[in-house]
Design an enzyme around this catalytic site. Structure first.
Site, PDB file in Angstrom:
ATOM      1  N   CYS A   2       0.815  -1.220   0.000  1.00 11.96           N
ATOM      2  CA  CYS A   2       0.000   0.000   0.000  1.00 11.96           C
ATOM      3  C   CYS A   2       0.847   1.268   0.000  1.00 11.96           C
ATOM      4  O   CYS A   2       1.926   1.302   0.598  1.00 11.96           O
ATOM      5  CB  CYS A   2      -0.892   0.016   1.232  1.00 11.96           C
ATOM      6  SG  CYS A   2      -1.973  -1.405   1.341  1.00 11.96           S
ATOM      7  N   ARG A  27       6.077  -0.901  -5.935  1.00 11.62           N
ATOM      8  CA  ARG A  27       6.008  -1.646  -4.671  1.00 11.62           C
ATOM      9  C   ARG A  27       4.966  -2.751  -4.718  1.00 11.62           C
ATOM     10  O   ARG A  27       4.932  -3.586  -3.832  1.00 11.62           O
ATOM     11  CB  ARG A  27       5.680  -0.681  -3.527  1.00 11.62           C
ATOM     12  CG  ARG A  27       6.715   0.396  -3.349  1.00 11.62           C
ATOM     13  CD  ARG A  27       6.209   1.490  -2.449  1.00 11.62           C
ATOM     14  NE  ARG A  27       6.063   1.018  -1.098  1.00 11.62           N
ATOM     15  CZ  ARG A  27       6.729   1.489  -0.063  1.00 11.62           C
ATOM     16  NH1 ARG A  27       7.591   2.453  -0.243  1.00 11.62           N
ATOM     17  NH2 ARG A  27       6.543   1.024   1.130  1.00 11.62           N
ATOM     18  N   TRP A  74      -2.815  -2.934  -1.543  1.00 10.69           N
ATOM     19  CA  TRP A  74      -2.416  -4.341  -1.682  1.00 10.69           C
ATOM     20  C   TRP A  74      -3.321  -5.093  -0.710  1.00 10.69           C
ATOM     21  O   TRP A  74      -3.203  -4.929   0.500  1.00 10.69           O
ATOM     22  CB  TRP A  74      -0.934  -4.485  -1.321  1.00 10.69           C
ATOM     23  CG  TRP A  74      -0.351  -5.836  -1.569  1.00 10.69           C
ATOM     24  CD1 TRP A  74       0.082  -6.335  -2.771  1.00 10.69           C
ATOM     25  CD2 TRP A  74      -0.078  -6.850  -0.596  1.00 10.69           C
ATOM     26  NE1 TRP A  74       0.587  -7.592  -2.589  1.00 10.69           N
ATOM     27  CE2 TRP A  74       0.502  -7.943  -1.273  1.00 10.69           C
ATOM     28  CE3 TRP A  74      -0.287  -6.952   0.783  1.00 10.69           C
ATOM     29  CZ2 TRP A  74       0.884  -9.101  -0.626  1.00 10.69           C
ATOM     30  CZ3 TRP A  74       0.096  -8.114   1.430  1.00 10.69           C
ATOM     31  CH2 TRP A  74       0.675  -9.174   0.716  1.00 10.69           C
ATOM     32  N   ASN A  99      -2.653   2.522   5.262  1.00 10.29           N
ATOM     33  CA  ASN A  99      -1.692   1.417   5.109  1.00 10.29           C
ATOM     34  C   ASN A  99      -1.632   0.689   6.445  1.00 10.29           C
ATOM     35  O   ASN A  99      -1.598   1.336   7.486  1.00 10.29           O
ATOM     36  CB  ASN A  99      -0.278   1.940   4.830  1.00 10.29           C
ATOM     37  CG  ASN A  99      -0.150   2.553   3.458  1.00 10.29           C
ATOM     38  OD1 ASN A  99      -1.094   2.556   2.677  1.00 10.29           O
ATOM     39  ND2 ASN A  99       1.031   3.076   3.167  1.00 10.29           N
ATOM     40  N   GLY A 100      -1.536  -0.626   6.406  1.00 10.19           N
ATOM     41  CA  GLY A 100      -1.396  -1.381   7.657  1.00 10.19           C
ATOM     42  C   GLY A 100      -2.595  -2.284   7.895  1.00 10.19           C
ATOM     43  O   GLY A 100      -3.429  -2.490   7.003  1.00 10.19           O
ATOM     44  N   GLU A 478      18.148 -18.747  -2.588  1.00  8.97           N
ATOM     45  CA  GLU A 478      17.831 -17.489  -3.277  1.00  8.97           C
ATOM     46  C   GLU A 478      17.485 -17.744  -4.750  1.00  8.97           C
ATOM     47  O   GLU A 478      16.565 -17.123  -5.295  1.00  8.97           O
ATOM     48  CB  GLU A 478      19.013 -16.510  -3.128  1.00  8.97           C
ATOM     49  CG  GLU A 478      18.947 -15.234  -3.937  1.00  8.97           C
ATOM     50  CD  GLU A 478      17.756 -14.330  -3.621  1.00  8.97           C
ATOM     51  OE1 GLU A 478      17.009 -14.616  -2.667  1.00  8.97           O
ATOM     52  OE2 GLU A 478      17.570 -13.359  -4.370  1.00  8.97           O
ATOM     53  N   LYS A 482      13.948 -16.759  -6.495  1.00  7.04           N
ATOM     54  CA  LYS A 482      13.842 -15.912  -7.692  1.00  7.04           C
ATOM     55  C   LYS A 482      12.952 -16.580  -8.735  1.00  7.04           C
ATOM     56  O   LYS A 482      12.094 -15.944  -9.332  1.00  7.04           O
ATOM     57  CB  LYS A 482      15.217 -15.637  -8.327  1.00  7.04           C
ATOM     58  CG  LYS A 482      16.133 -14.694  -7.599  1.00  7.04           C
ATOM     59  CD  LYS A 482      15.756 -13.229  -7.689  1.00  7.04           C
ATOM     60  CE  LYS A 482      14.823 -12.816  -6.602  1.00  7.04           C
ATOM     61  NZ  LYS A 482      15.310 -12.453  -5.316  1.00  7.04           N
ATOM     62  N   GLU A 485       9.278 -16.523  -7.600  1.00 12.31           N
ATOM     63  CA  GLU A 485       8.685 -15.186  -7.553  1.00 12.31           C
ATOM     64  C   GLU A 485       8.236 -14.694  -8.915  1.00 12.31           C
ATOM     65  O   GLU A 485       7.166 -14.109  -9.041  1.00 12.31           O
ATOM     66  CB  GLU A 485       9.721 -14.167  -7.024  1.00 12.31           C
ATOM     67  CG  GLU A 485       9.942 -14.203  -5.541  1.00 12.31           C
ATOM     68  CD  GLU A 485      10.974 -13.154  -5.111  1.00 12.31           C
ATOM     69  OE1 GLU A 485      10.665 -12.353  -4.235  1.00 12.31           O
ATOM     70  OE2 GLU A 485      12.098 -13.152  -5.658  1.00 12.31           O
ATOM     71  N   HIS A 501      17.835 -37.675   1.876  1.00 11.71           N
ATOM     72  CA  HIS A 501      16.896 -37.732   3.003  1.00 11.71           C
ATOM     73  C   HIS A 501      15.478 -37.322   2.587  1.00 11.71           C
ATOM     74  O   HIS A 501      14.674 -36.974   3.449  1.00 11.71           O
ATOM     75  CB  HIS A 501      17.394 -36.850   4.146  1.00 11.71           C
ATOM     76  CG  HIS A 501      18.718 -37.295   4.686  1.00 11.71           C
ATOM     77  ND1 HIS A 501      18.893 -38.523   5.283  1.00 11.71           N
ATOM     78  CD2 HIS A 501      19.931 -36.691   4.679  1.00 11.71           C
ATOM     79  CE1 HIS A 501      20.165 -38.654   5.633  1.00 11.71           C
ATOM     80  NE2 HIS A 501      20.812 -37.550   5.272  1.00 11.71           N
ATOM     81  N   LYS A 600       6.834  -5.001  -3.201  1.00 10.97           N
ATOM     82  CA  LYS A 600       8.255  -4.680  -3.050  1.00 10.97           C
ATOM     83  C   LYS A 600       8.616  -4.469  -1.587  1.00 10.97           C
ATOM     84  O   LYS A 600       9.632  -4.937  -1.104  1.00 10.97           O
ATOM     85  CB  LYS A 600       8.564  -3.423  -3.868  1.00 10.97           C
ATOM     86  CG  LYS A 600      10.002  -2.973  -3.794  1.00 10.97           C
ATOM     87  CD  LYS A 600      10.871  -3.889  -4.607  1.00 10.97           C
ATOM     88  CE  LYS A 600      12.346  -3.644  -4.399  1.00 10.97           C
ATOM     89  NZ  LYS A 600      13.106  -4.888  -4.614  1.00 10.97           N
TER      90      LYS A 600
HETATM   91  C1  G6P Z   1       9.431  -8.406  -0.055  1.00 12.13           C
HETATM   92  C2  G6P Z   1      10.164  -8.283  -1.370  1.00 12.13           C
HETATM   93  C3  G6P Z   1      11.450  -9.110  -1.322  1.00 12.13           C
HETATM   94  C4  G6P Z   1      12.295  -8.687  -0.137  1.00 12.13           C
HETATM   95  C5  G6P Z   1      11.510  -8.768   1.166  1.00 12.13           C
HETATM   96  C6  G6P Z   1      12.263  -8.122   2.310  1.00 12.13           C
HETATM   97  O1  G6P Z   1       8.944  -9.693   0.099  1.00 12.13           O
HETATM   98  O2  G6P Z   1       9.341  -8.711  -2.442  1.00 12.13           O
HETATM   99  O3  G6P Z   1      12.180  -8.892  -2.528  1.00 12.13           O
HETATM  100  O4  G6P Z   1      13.409  -9.510  -0.067  1.00 12.13           O
HETATM  101  O5  G6P Z   1      10.283  -8.056   1.040  1.00 12.13           O
HETATM  102  O6  G6P Z   1      12.378  -6.753   2.037  1.00 12.13           O
HETATM  103  P1  G6P Z   1      13.473  -5.804   2.652  1.00 12.13           P
HETATM  104  O7  G6P Z   1      13.135  -4.449   2.094  1.00 12.13           O
HETATM  105  O8  G6P Z   1      13.300  -5.867   4.135  1.00 12.13           O
HETATM  106  O9  G6P Z   1      14.801  -6.297   2.221  1.00 12.13           O
END
Ligand code: G6P
Length: 605
Positions: A2, A27, A74, A99-100, A478, A482, A485, A501, A600
């Site tokens: 948001c 975002r 959002w 927001n929140g 990671e 990726k 996502e 395992h 974001k």
């Molecule tokens: C969201 C984003 C991720 C990010 C995570 C933590 O989920 O989509 O890409 O790694 O937040 O965000 P930060 O700003 O705390 O690194």
């Protein structure tokens, strides 16, 4: 996630409100809206499409006004439909964006229903609008202050009322809000970025602050109504839009920016000094006996990688926790532990809450590794180290991750020095290796055509395993994140020694197993793990260091990394995984920079 923008001016502020939303678009959101006060009445436009569609609507309907609020939503409570989009109205007299998350919205809703208020949305936000309306006795800031006193949860809000021309009232608790000061006009936003182009004079509100913006003044009061002064900061860094240039997506651009962002993050000094982390760091570093890292998402994986460096270079016990887990579990506090919060945005609700939780438990040594100098996290910690990734637009983090790794490597070496485990010649060697990174990264980026060829096959997969060992296990995590996502292909990462395992049961001829194969002490073990997958018909896609002697064969596809990079290898090995996810997503035609359901900066828990 948001976003809020608000403005009072002597000109039509709708373009400012829309432009602010545009800047926050990256975002992630699923609906948006704007409301203005004009002719003593509230007018609004809302869209479940993009900000561009909202802009078209306001132009078509000639929505104009000198005070207004806007929002990107959002969805949390209630689907992304128009009725749930903000601004939310109460009795056509009050408009509110939020927001929140309000945790006690259900009892409040029942209480307000009892007073005759009708609810037309499924949002928790509507409760705040009606609550303020019910408490209004001619003074908007007091009504807002009294209403937020009854809320449990996190909020940043902006409010308009028909009886208050040229006034926007805001309040924050748990979600960020910043005031922008102009000449006979004032602004409010959830992120300073939204105000770029309007003003660079910013006042960051603190928890519990309530503010009133008029043309000529900004008044801030605490939760008891007592006036408070907050520092005004000049933040020029937010100016200027980020251009895509020759790239197809911001994510691709950001992957290719990494040689520069990493170069910018490596300290320019000739040696590692504790003061790189803040004036108080020399004392703090000499007092600590262990580290607790808290973070979310990709930032959590940078913390996991750092654990290997911190324990091997600095010989300091390091615990890494998912922020949302740590904040709610019983832990054993240790006043000599350094709490490190890692975050690109510095606003992630769970990481901020974990940090506050640690502080409440008595942790006094705190450090943020963060990409935003003005963020709540940097303001909250005693020590900080800024990464220089620049603004990251793609929701899937890339350059923020590699700059975090650089920062954490510098932390490991610095602590190693303080603790007597790193000699001057080792320090010089580490610095030399760091300085070589930008050039090394350029040669890794040159692998893109080979990765594109793989991505065409990957785009047809339903599932993939990512395997790594040691330092590269977090990189496998990671890489899988990726791919999930942005391509929506199911992917799971395993420490390769764990294959037998459980995950081996998944291996068939259609299963892709992406393997990170650096030439380190675990190479021979990893080769055995590769054979375990081959023997079961799995398709291996291996990123192997130049000197590993792993070669193409049936069921074994190899891309050769240009060099072997030693301890810094994770920073290089993650890059082809970023490119693989990126090109696979492109081949599947997904919205790479704004993947479905993701945001974001996650400012709700
Ligand atoms: C969201 C984003 C991720 C990010 C995570 C933590 O989920 O989509 O890409 O790694 O937040 O965000 P930060 O700003 O705390 O690194």
């Amino acid at each position: 996630m948001c976003g809020i923008v608000g403005a009072v001016a002597q000109r039509n502020i709708v373009p400012v409100l829309i432009e602010g939303l545009r800047r926050l678009e990256y975002r992630g959101y699923d609906s948006c809206g704007v409301a203005v006060l004009a002719g003593g009445e509230l007018h609004r436009a809302r869209s479940v499409s993009r900000v561009a569609e909202l802009d078209a609507q306001v132009r078509e309907t000639h929505l104009e006004g000198v005070s207004g609020i806007s929002h990107t939503r959002w969805a949390t409570h209630g689907a992304p439909v128009t009725d749930n989009a903000h601004p939310i109205f109460s009795c056509n007299e009050l408009a509110l964006v939020h927001n929140g998350i309000i945790e006690n919205y259900e009892p409040l809703r029942e209480m307000l229903r009892g007073k005759g208020y009708e609810f037309v949305s499924q949002t928790d936000t509507e409760v705040i609008a009606h609550l303020i309306h019910s408490l209004y006795r001619g003074d908007l800031i007091t009504a807002v202050r009294n209403a937020v006193g009854e809320l449990h949860g996190a909020y940043a809000i902006a409010v308009l009322h028909t009886a208050h021309r040229n006034t926007v009232v805001g309040a924050r608790q748990g979600s960020p809000l910043v005031v922008g000061l102009g000449e006979h006009e004032n602004f409010l936003a959830s992120d300073a970025l939204a105000l770029a182009g309007s003003t660079e004079r910013l006042v960051f509100l603190e928890e519990g602050d309530v503010c009133e913006l008029t043309l000529a003044s900004v008044r801030i009061v605490d939760r008891h109504g007592a006036p408070i002064e907050r520092e005004t900061r000049e933040v020029a860094a937010y100016g200027g839009a980020v251009e895509l240039g020759p790239y197809r997506h911001f994510m691709q651009k950001e992957i290719f920016e990494q040689p520069r962002t990493i170069g910018d993050t490596i300290p320019a000094t000739d040696s590692f000094d504790a003061t790189l982390f803040g004036e108080a760091a020399p004392t703090a570093f000499s007092e600590i006996d262990s580290l607790l890292i808290v973070a979310c998402g990709t930032s959590y994986y940078s913390g996991l990688t750092a654990k290997y460096w911190l324990e091997s270079i600095a010989k300091i016990p390091t615990q890494v926790e998912i922020a949302s887990e740590y904040r709610y579990r019983d832990s054993v506090p240790n006043a000599n532990q350094l709490v490190v919060a890692i975050s690109q945005s510095g606003e992630t609700a769970d990481t901020l809450a974990a940090l506050k939780h640690a502080q409440a438990l008595g942790h006094k040594h705190t450090l943020s590794v963060c990409n935003v100098s003005t963020s709540a996290m940097v303001r909250l910690t005693v020590l900080s180290f800024l990464t220089h990734a620049g603004r990251e637009i793609g929701v899937a983090s890339t350059k923020a991750f590699t700059t975090q790794l650089v920062a954490l490597f510098v932390l490991a070496v610095t602590l190693g020095k303080v603790r007597g485990h790193v000699t001057a010649s080792q320090e010089a060697d580490y610095l030399r290796q760091l300085r070589h990174l930008p050039a090394a990264l350029n040669s890794v980026l040159a692998l893109e055509p080979q990765i594109i060829a793989w991505s065409e096959e990957f785009a047809r997969k339903d599932s993939a395993l990512f395997l790594g060992r040691g330092l590269h296990y977090p990189i496998a995590l990671e890489g899988a994140l990726k791919l999930k996502e942005i391509s929506y292909i199911h992917a799971e990462a395993y420490a390769a020694g764990e294959l037998k395992h459980g995950p081996l049961a998944l291996v068939t001829q259609t299963m892709a197993a992406v393997t990170i194969a650096p030439n380190d002490a675990l190479l021979e073990k990893l080769k055995s793990n590769i054979q375990e997958v081959r023997a079961r018909g799995g398709q291996l896609y291996v990123f192997a260091d130049a000197d590993t002697k792993i070669v193409n064969d049936e069921g074994l596809h190899v891309i050769r990394m240009p060099e072997h990079y030693g301890l810094l290898s994770p920073i290089l090995h993650v890059v082809p995984l970023q490119l693989l996810a990126y090109h696979t997503a492109c081949a599947r035609g997904t919205d790479v920079d704004k993947p479905r359901n993701l945001a974001k900066s996650v400012t709700v828990e």
